[in-house]
Design an enzyme around this catalytic site. Structure first.
Site, mmCIF file in Angstrom:
data_model
loop_
_atom_site.group_PDB
_atom_site.id
_atom_site.type_symbol
_atom_site.label_atom_id
_atom_site.label_comp_id
_atom_site.label_asym_id
_atom_site.label_seq_id
_atom_site.Cartn_x
_atom_site.Cartn_y
_atom_site.Cartn_z
ATOM 1 N N SER A 125 48.804 150.972 165.386
ATOM 2 C CA SER A 125 48.860 149.635 165.767
ATOM 3 C C SER A 125 49.137 148.996 166.961
ATOM 4 O O SER A 125 49.612 149.783 167.844
ATOM 5 C CB SER A 125 49.793 149.061 164.684
ATOM 6 N N TYR A 150 59.031 148.882 161.242
ATOM 7 C CA TYR A 150 57.448 148.946 161.274
ATOM 8 C C TYR A 150 56.909 149.571 162.380
ATOM 9 O O TYR A 150 56.258 150.758 162.347
ATOM 10 C CB TYR A 150 56.822 147.821 160.646
ATOM 11 N N LYS A 154 55.195 153.752 163.682
ATOM 12 C CA LYS A 154 53.812 153.806 164.347
ATOM 13 C C LYS A 154 54.068 154.600 165.595
ATOM 14 O O LYS A 154 53.592 155.440 165.838
ATOM 15 C CB LYS A 154 53.060 152.454 164.400
HETATM 16 C C1 UD1 Z 1 51.754 141.827 163.015
HETATM 17 C C2 UD1 Z 1 51.831 143.271 163.642
HETATM 18 C C3 UD1 Z 1 50.857 144.178 163.382
HETATM 19 C C4 UD1 Z 1 50.702 144.479 162.050
HETATM 20 C C5 UD1 Z 1 50.455 143.263 161.156
HETATM 21 C C6 UD1 Z 1 50.307 143.303 159.928
HETATM 22 C C7 UD1 Z 1 52.958 142.987 166.030
HETATM 23 C C8 UD1 Z 1 52.628 142.402 167.146
HETATM 24 N N1 UD1 Z 1 51.788 142.934 165.159
HETATM 25 O O1 UD1 Z 1 50.575 141.287 163.484
HETATM 26 O O2 UD1 Z 1 50.898 145.281 164.159
HETATM 27 O O3 UD1 Z 1 49.669 145.243 161.744
HETATM 28 O O4 UD1 Z 1 51.397 142.050 161.394
HETATM 29 O O5 UD1 Z 1 51.351 142.541 158.939
HETATM 30 O O6 UD1 Z 1 53.968 143.398 165.242
HETATM 31 N N2 UD1 Z 1 50.723 132.629 162.682
HETATM 32 C C9 UD1 Z 1 50.974 131.353 162.310
HETATM 33 N N3 UD1 Z 1 51.291 130.919 161.139
HETATM 34 C C10 UD1 Z 1 51.052 131.501 160.005
HETATM 35 C C11 UD1 Z 1 50.946 132.951 160.130
HETATM 36 C C12 UD1 Z 1 50.908 133.449 161.421
HETATM 37 O O7 UD1 Z 1 50.975 130.636 163.437
HETATM 38 O O8 UD1 Z 1 51.314 130.977 158.741
HETATM 39 C C13 UD1 Z 1 50.505 133.279 163.917
HETATM 40 C C14 UD1 Z 1 51.569 134.174 164.225
HETATM 41 O O9 UD1 Z 1 52.722 133.480 164.890
HETATM 42 C C15 UD1 Z 1 50.856 134.901 165.237
HETATM 43 C C16 UD1 Z 1 49.297 134.960 164.624
HETATM 44 O O10 UD1 Z 1 49.380 133.617 163.833
HETATM 45 O O11 UD1 Z 1 50.872 134.228 166.538
HETATM 46 C C17 UD1 Z 1 49.018 136.312 163.952
HETATM 47 O O12 UD1 Z 1 50.077 136.631 163.069
HETATM 48 P P1 UD1 Z 1 50.016 137.673 161.768
HETATM 49 O O13 UD1 Z 1 48.574 137.396 160.921
HETATM 50 O O14 UD1 Z 1 51.111 137.704 160.926
HETATM 51 O O15 UD1 Z 1 49.726 138.918 162.711
HETATM 52 P P2 UD1 Z 1 50.724 139.506 163.956
HETATM 53 O O16 UD1 Z 1 52.097 139.154 163.733
HETATM 54 O O17 UD1 Z 1 50.136 139.616 164.931
#
Ligand code: UD1
Length: 340
Positions: A125, A150, A154
């Protein structure tokens, strides 16, 4: 046809990879403990590929069971190892659950086929980079202290696999560092199936649009980015699935030695607000969203340098953000009408 063991093969990325393996002439054998997947995905796969691949319900933490699997399936050419826990927040709450599951399963499957010439693809990841100092981040960027157990699993797993290679293992190994996989198969017959409230952005978007959730919160609009929301490199799960086939093909070459690692992303970043806009424009759905506080542990921005993947893995993405959003939406509608 070369047999490929796909651990976690009924999960989100695993199921899409099974389809791409068959499209490329491989014979997938699925291993899954069904802890975070639905057995009916097998029926869905059969609708796409025309048959049900061999399936073993097995928790790879079961050492004896894994050895027996290797006796029943001795002639495999490769293993694609997806089986792992992946919820960042949960790993902070229950670290031992994560270390136990992600390491025991990896060690048991490696031990079971030790000494055989097997090509091994490991699901890593972009989380290994933390917040990179330079963007886009390359594979040679320093690995930062992991932000979560997590992420630590990795990082350590990558180190373990590299050490194993240095020691002259019979395995060839490629670690694929995924950026943010989203979207669904073009048939809308398989896709992401979050259990409970989705933690990830795109399933939350589609569940809000369909009315399962009242609204979606954008976690922070005060980051140092163009529109203030976080930036990620979203990649279509079908493109991601094809990267696994490319990794197998690369390891099949005589010239490939030992161990390598590749970024698997599009090479461009999109902000949360851009993703929401892309969803609205490409599907015609109005999304009820609000700006909320930052989510603890989120990094500000990350996207990958994918030149190494293009040049050596001979792989690159083909599907854009609109296609990711449309396919995720088609899957959400399908599952609403045809609950598994
Ligand atoms: C995280 C992990 C990634 C993992 C993935 C699986 C990190 C950097 N990344 O991805 O390795 O494989 O989870 O679960 O640790 N967001 C919102 N509102 C929401 C949900 C998300 O604004 O309701 C935003 C988050 O703040 C982020 C983006 O959307 O900026 C993506 O979030 P998400 O889909 O949870 O993925 P990551 O956190 O990037």
């Amino acid at each position: 046809m070369a047999k490929i063991l796909v651990t976690g093969g009924l999960g989100f990325i695993g199921s899409h990879t099974v389809v791409e393996l068959i499209n490329s002439g491989y014979e997938p054998i699925i291993v899954d403990d069904l802890s975070n997947s639905d057995p009916k995905i097998m029926d869905q796969l059969a609708k796409i590929i025309g048959y049900k691949p061999p399936f073993y319900k097995l928790d790879l933490c079961d050492e004896q069971g894994t050895k027996e699997l290797a006796k029943k399936e001795p002639d495999i050419a490769g293993i694609i190892h997806f089986a792992a826990f992946k919820a960042v927040g949960e790993s902070v709450q229950q670290p031992i659950k994560y270390y136990r599951n992600n390491f025991y399963s990896l060690l048991n499957i490696l031990n079971a086929y030790d000494g055989k010439p097997v090509n091994f693809v490991f699901s890593s990841s972009c989380t290994v980079y933390g917040q990179p100092d330079v963007l886009p981040v390359t594979e040679s960027a320093p690995v930062k202290t992991a932000e979560s157990p997590y992420g630590n699993t990795k990082q350590i797993a990558e180190e373990m696999l590299k050490d194993m290679q240095t020691a002259g293992s019979s395995y060839k190994v490629i670690s694929l560092r995924y950026f943010n996989p989203v979207g669904a198969h073009s048939s809308a017959l398989i896709g992401e199936l979050p259990i409970g409230v989705p933690q990830n952005l795109v399933p939350f978007i589609t569940q809000t649009a369909i009315g399962k959730r009242e609204k979606i919160t954008v976690f922070g609009d005060d980051y140092s980015t163009l529109d203030g929301s976080c930036i990620r490199d979203y990649i279509h799960v079908v493109d991601l699935a094809k990267a696994h086939v490319a990794a197998l093909k690369l390891m099949e070459a005589e010239t490939f030695k030992g161990y390598d690692v590749f970024n698997i992303g599009t090479g461009t970043g999109s902000s949360v607000l851009e993703v929401i806009r892309a969803f609205e424009q490409s599907t015609g759905q109005k999304l009820n969203y609000q700006i909320g506080p930052r989510r603890g542990g989120d990094i500000e921005q990350v996207w990958g340098d994918v030149n190494k993947s293009k040049n050596i893995l001979k792989w690159q993405t083909e599907l854009d953000l609109d296609t990711m959003m449309q396919s995720a939406w088609e899957w959400e509608k399908y599952i609403a009408q045809n609950p598994l």
